[in-house]
Design an enzyme around this catalytic site. Structure first.
Site, PDB file in Angstrom:
ATOM      1  N   TYR A   1       0.834  -1.208   0.000  1.00  5.87           N
ATOM      2  CA  TYR A   1       0.000   0.000   0.000  1.00  5.87           C
ATOM      3  C   TYR A   1       0.871   1.261   0.000  1.00  5.87           C
ATOM      4  CZ  TYR A   1      -3.891   2.985   1.683  1.00  5.87           C
ATOM      5  OH  TYR A   1      -4.859   3.953   1.839  1.00  5.87           O
TER       6      TYR A   1
ATOM      7  N   LYS B   1       0.829   4.092  -2.871  1.00  5.71           N
ATOM      8  CA  LYS B   1       0.456   5.482  -2.553  1.00  5.71           C
ATOM      9  C   LYS B   1       1.641   6.432  -2.729  1.00  5.71           C
ATOM     10  CE  LYS B   1      -3.906   4.830  -1.410  1.00  5.71           C
ATOM     11  NZ  LYS B   1      -4.981   5.324  -2.305  1.00  5.71           N
TER      12      LYS B   1
HETATM   13  P1  NAD Z   1     -13.436   2.294   1.264  1.00  8.80           P
HETATM   14  O1  NAD Z   1     -12.961   0.904   1.280  1.00  8.80           O
HETATM   15  O2  NAD Z   1     -14.682   2.635   1.991  1.00  8.80           O
HETATM   16  O3  NAD Z   1     -13.589   2.850  -0.211  1.00  8.80           O
HETATM   17  C1  NAD Z   1     -12.817   2.420  -1.293  1.00  8.80           C
HETATM   18  C2  NAD Z   1     -13.702   2.411  -2.508  1.00  8.80           C
HETATM   19  O4  NAD Z   1     -12.934   1.995  -3.639  1.00  8.80           O
HETATM   20  C3  NAD Z   1     -14.870   1.432  -2.369  1.00  8.80           C
HETATM   21  O5  NAD Z   1     -16.049   2.048  -2.823  1.00  8.80           O
HETATM   22  C4  NAD Z   1     -14.475   0.293  -3.302  1.00  8.80           C
HETATM   23  O6  NAD Z   1     -15.560  -0.390  -3.860  1.00  8.80           O
HETATM   24  C5  NAD Z   1     -13.700   1.060  -4.358  1.00  8.80           C
HETATM   25  N1  NAD Z   1     -12.856   0.168  -5.143  1.00  8.80           N
HETATM   26  C6  NAD Z   1     -11.978  -0.765  -4.685  1.00  8.80           C
HETATM   27  N2  NAD Z   1     -11.419  -1.411  -5.707  1.00  8.80           N
HETATM   28  C7  NAD Z   1     -11.940  -0.886  -6.844  1.00  8.80           C
HETATM   29  C8  NAD Z   1     -11.746  -1.134  -8.217  1.00  8.80           C
HETATM   30  N3  NAD Z   1     -10.894  -2.081  -8.637  1.00  8.80           N
HETATM   31  N4  NAD Z   1     -12.438  -0.388  -9.118  1.00  8.80           N
HETATM   32  C9  NAD Z   1     -13.302   0.561  -8.710  1.00  8.80           C
HETATM   33  N5  NAD Z   1     -13.528   0.836  -7.413  1.00  8.80           N
HETATM   34  C10 NAD Z   1     -12.858   0.128  -6.493  1.00  8.80           C
HETATM   35  O7  NAD Z   1     -12.227   3.145   1.856  1.00  8.80           O
HETATM   36  P2  NAD Z   1     -11.977   4.700   1.995  1.00  8.80           P
HETATM   37  O8  NAD Z   1     -11.338   4.875   3.311  1.00  8.80           O
HETATM   38  O9  NAD Z   1     -13.168   5.513   1.657  1.00  8.80           O
HETATM   39  O10 NAD Z   1     -10.840   4.894   0.890  1.00  8.80           O
HETATM   40  C11 NAD Z   1     -10.902   5.822  -0.161  1.00  8.80           C
HETATM   41  C12 NAD Z   1      -9.491   6.170  -0.592  1.00  8.80           C
HETATM   42  O11 NAD Z   1      -8.827   6.837   0.479  1.00  8.80           O
HETATM   43  C13 NAD Z   1      -8.624   4.966  -0.923  1.00  8.80           C
HETATM   44  O12 NAD Z   1      -7.786   5.251  -2.013  1.00  8.80           O
HETATM   45  C14 NAD Z   1      -7.797   4.788   0.337  1.00  8.80           C
HETATM   46  O13 NAD Z   1      -6.586   4.139   0.065  1.00  8.80           O
HETATM   47  C15 NAD Z   1      -7.597   6.232   0.740  1.00  8.80           C
HETATM   48  N6  NAD Z   1      -7.240   6.428   2.158  1.00  8.80           N
HETATM   49  C16 NAD Z   1      -8.056   6.018   3.150  1.00  8.80           C
HETATM   50  C17 NAD Z   1      -7.681   6.226   4.460  1.00  8.80           C
HETATM   51  C18 NAD Z   1      -8.525   5.807   5.632  1.00  8.80           C
HETATM   52  O14 NAD Z   1      -8.034   5.886   6.773  1.00  8.80           O
HETATM   53  N7  NAD Z   1      -9.754   5.391   5.458  1.00  8.80           N
HETATM   54  C19 NAD Z   1      -6.470   6.863   4.742  1.00  8.80           C
HETATM   55  C20 NAD Z   1      -5.669   7.258   3.694  1.00  8.80           C
HETATM   56  C21 NAD Z   1      -6.062   7.049   2.400  1.00  8.80           C
END
Ligand code: NAD
Length: 247
Positions: free
Chosen positions: A155, A159
């Protein structure tokens, strides 16, 4: 921050940070294409909420890690809306394991979605933005790219690559009216962090000056800011939204 007349594509828009971003953009009158991979009902619920806010919206199924599906997604959105002004590369997954135990599949899967995904979508869309001399690309990276994190080599690499991509693309299209920025959330309350054990989240809170997790809306507001016409001299930046955990 008025985005009236603009059209945004949010990948992985059916829940979490993506969902909050769709809603935040719609609050500023932006039409939204909600990309989802599997959960059609959740995507349709978001579309319903967006329409209640008075904007045009539609859900589009596509796995962003699949180049053909990414191309088809851009084509379908162009046919439906006639333009895409704002791209939020938000879709992401985790497959956590300490590196000693990490399989090649876990490594590749995360890179395919989190890094190839933005490549697939951005490369299908960029010529159109360049031609129209206007665009906003916002990549959702992570604090893990900046600090590293136990069990997340795959990851962190994906990123980190996204930050490098952001800065390089920003330089390449800076004179074409397209800005490219990244948002780096810390630990945010979504499905992605719901599996993280409580004792780990306690440590996260102890390491965070604000002593709490963030909310998806707090990330979405920064994305919306970068998407706005007013953010016209900001490019190649990484905006940290982490309660002070990394400065
Ligand atoms: P989440 O798991 O709720 O959302 C991720 C979304 O991406 C989901 O809707 C999922 O269906 C979609 N997805 C996954 N694989 C896919 C694919 N192959 N094609 C299309 N859609 C796909 O998590 P989140 O926390 O809302 O994450 C959103 C973004 O933020 C991500 O990139 C994650 O890495 C990043 N992020 C999250 C956090 C956290 O603490 N939650 C921190 C830093 C970064």
């Amino acid at each position: 921050m008025d985005l009236k007349g603009k059209v945004a594509l949010v990948t992985g828009g059916s829940r979490g940070i993506g969902r909050a971003t769709c809603l935040a953009l719609a609050e500023e009158h932006c039409s939204v294409g909600v990309n989802y991979n599997a959960n059609e009902a959740a995507a349709e619920e978001v579309v319903e909420q967006l329409k209640k806010l008075g904007v045009d919206a539609q859900a589009f199924r596509a796995d962003v890690s699949d180049r053909a599906q990414a191309k088809a997604l851009i084509a379908a959105m162009m046919e439906r809306f006639g333009r895409i002004d704002v791209l939020v590369n938000n879709a992401g997954i985790t497959r956590d394991k300490s590196f000693l135990k990490m399989t090649p599949e876990q490594w590749s899967e995360v890179l395919l979605v989190n890094l190839n995904g933005p490549f697939n979508i951005t490369s299908a869309l960029l010529p159109q933005m360049v031609e129209r001399q206007w665009g906003r690309i916002i990549n959702i990276t992570s604090i893990v790219a900046q600090m590293g994190n136990f069990g997340q080599a795959n990851y962190a690499v994906a990123k980190g690559g996204l930050i490098a991509f952001t800065k390089t693309l920003a330089r390449e299209v800076a004179r074409r009216g397209v800005t490219v920025n990244a948002v780096a959330p810390g630990f945010i309350e979504t499905d992605m962090t719901s599996d993280v054990p409580d004792e780990v989240l306690d440590v996260v809170c102890k390491l965070t000056p604000m002593a709490r997790l963030g909310k998806p809306e707090e990330v979405a507001r920064a994305v919306r800011f970068l998407a706005a016409p007013q953010a016209s001299f900001i490019t190649g930046q990484v905006i940290n939204i982490n309660g002070g955990m990394y400065m």
